[in-house]
Design an enzyme around this catalytic site. Structure first.
Site, PDB file in Angstrom:
ATOM      1  N   HIS A 154       0.852  -1.207   0.000  1.00  0.00           N
ATOM      2  CA  HIS A 154       0.000   0.000   0.000  1.00  0.00           C
ATOM      3  C   HIS A 154       0.888   1.257   0.000  1.00  0.00           C
ATOM      4  O   HIS A 154       0.915   2.028   0.960  1.00  0.00           O
ATOM      5  CB  HIS A 154      -0.881  -0.041   1.247  1.00  0.00           C
ATOM      6  CG  HIS A 154      -2.041   0.892   1.263  1.00  0.00           C
ATOM      7  ND1 HIS A 154      -1.946   2.228   0.965  1.00  0.00           N
ATOM      8  CD2 HIS A 154      -3.348   0.667   1.562  1.00  0.00           C
ATOM      9  CE1 HIS A 154      -3.140   2.799   1.098  1.00  0.00           C
ATOM     10  NE2 HIS A 154      -4.001   1.864   1.451  1.00  0.00           N
ATOM     11  N   GLU A 256      -0.348   1.441  -5.558  1.00  0.00           N
ATOM     12  CA  GLU A 256      -0.159   0.198  -4.826  1.00  0.00           C
ATOM     13  C   GLU A 256      -0.116  -1.015  -5.761  1.00  0.00           C
ATOM     14  O   GLU A 256      -0.980  -1.164  -6.619  1.00  0.00           O
ATOM     15  CB  GLU A 256      -1.315   0.006  -3.834  1.00  0.00           C
ATOM     16  CG  GLU A 256      -1.588   1.235  -2.980  1.00  0.00           C
ATOM     17  CD  GLU A 256      -2.921   1.160  -2.257  1.00  0.00           C
ATOM     18  OE1 GLU A 256      -3.324   0.040  -1.883  1.00  0.00           O
ATOM     19  OE2 GLU A 256      -3.560   2.217  -2.067  1.00  0.00           O
TER      20      GLU A 256
END
Length: 281
Positions: A154, A256
């Site tokens: 992330h 991400e």
């Protein structure tokens, strides 16, 4: 130029500082999370919230959180899974003048099996060179049944001004627009520009991306992970995040490496791996 791997205290948490080839990185053992990366001769490329919490009560806001074995709320587990709030083990370290590498490992426990009843091992290998950060994530199914997961690296990228940043390379790909009722759309622009909340899962992205941030450019390559998630909470949602300053959305863009559209299944005794590489150009 200094090179090596040093154990440090980072806001009260055990962490490692990597230095090699003029580059540096800081990695928290809590969450197995890269918190800082500066390439040789460059500036910080990762966004870490000025109001992130380091008291273990919540995941650290920023850097590269590891989402596993669930992305977002795509299941019954806590949002983004449970590995962001546990301590990882340092399994290996290697260093010379040109690169530094660490391998972090996490295995199932009574606590994880109560949430997700699988026997597994995961590894995150983090390496830096002069202008490059490599993150390789491996999932090892040690059980007798197949396991399925969604997840992501992330990555919070630091930008000078979110509205002026340009993310190139997504033209033509289909995405699920989570900020707009999960509508399925196709990217028609040659660059993604942020001027409102962005929360998109781009599917089956198979080419490198470029993030242009003023005078600097970052190459973003992924392998193994089928999807790319792009996220910026924008004004209203950012203000609702207790661990982010109200104007924090202006300084970040998440790009991400993800498996968020379709779960990945790993057969008993098998492994899966995915990689995200950031290159300061």
């Amino acid at each position: 130029m200094a090179h090596g791997i040093e154990s440090i205290d980072f806001n009260g948490l055990p962490a490692l500082c990597l230095q090699a080839g003029g580059a540096s990185a800081i990695v928290s053992l809590f969450g197995g999370q890269v918190l800082s990366w500066t390439p040789r001769g460059g500036k910080e490329w990762l966004y870490l919230s000025e109001t992130a919490k380091f008291d273990r009560s919540t995941p650290i806001r920023g850097g590269v959180p590891v989402c596993f074995p669930q992305f977002a709320d795509l299941g019954k587990l806590p949002k983004h899974g449970f590995v962001r709030t546990v301590d990882w083990m340092l399994a290996d370290r290697r260093v010379d003048k040109d690169f530094a590498l660490i391998q972090l490992r996490l295995e199932d426990s009574a606590e994880t099996r109560a949430l997700w009843n699988h026997s597994f091992g995961i590894e995150l290998t983090i390496s830096i060179e002069d202008n490059r950060l490599d993150l390789e994530f491996e999932v090892d199914n040690r059980g007798t049944d197949a396991l399925s997961f969604t997840g992501a690296l992330h990555t919070y990228l630091r930008v000078r001004e979110a509205e002026e940043a340009r993310l190139e390379g997504l033209y033509g790909f289909t995405y699920r627009d989570s900020a707009n009722g999960n509508a399925i759309k196709r990217e028609t622009g040659d660059a993604l520009m942020v001027d409102a909340e962005v929360d998109r899962v781009y599917r089956q992205v198979n080419r490198p991306l470029l993030l242009r941030d003023g005078s600097r450019t970052l190459g973003i390559n992924t392998e193994g992970f089928p999807d790319v998630v792009v996220w910026n909470p924008w004004e209203t949602r950012c203000a609702a995040l207790a661990d982010m300053p109200d104007n924090g959305f202006r300084r970040m863009l998440c790009v991400e490496a993800a498996a968020a559209d379709t779960p990945i299944t790993v057969a008993a005794g098998e492994q899966w791996w995915g990689r995200q590489t950031l290159i300061a150009l």
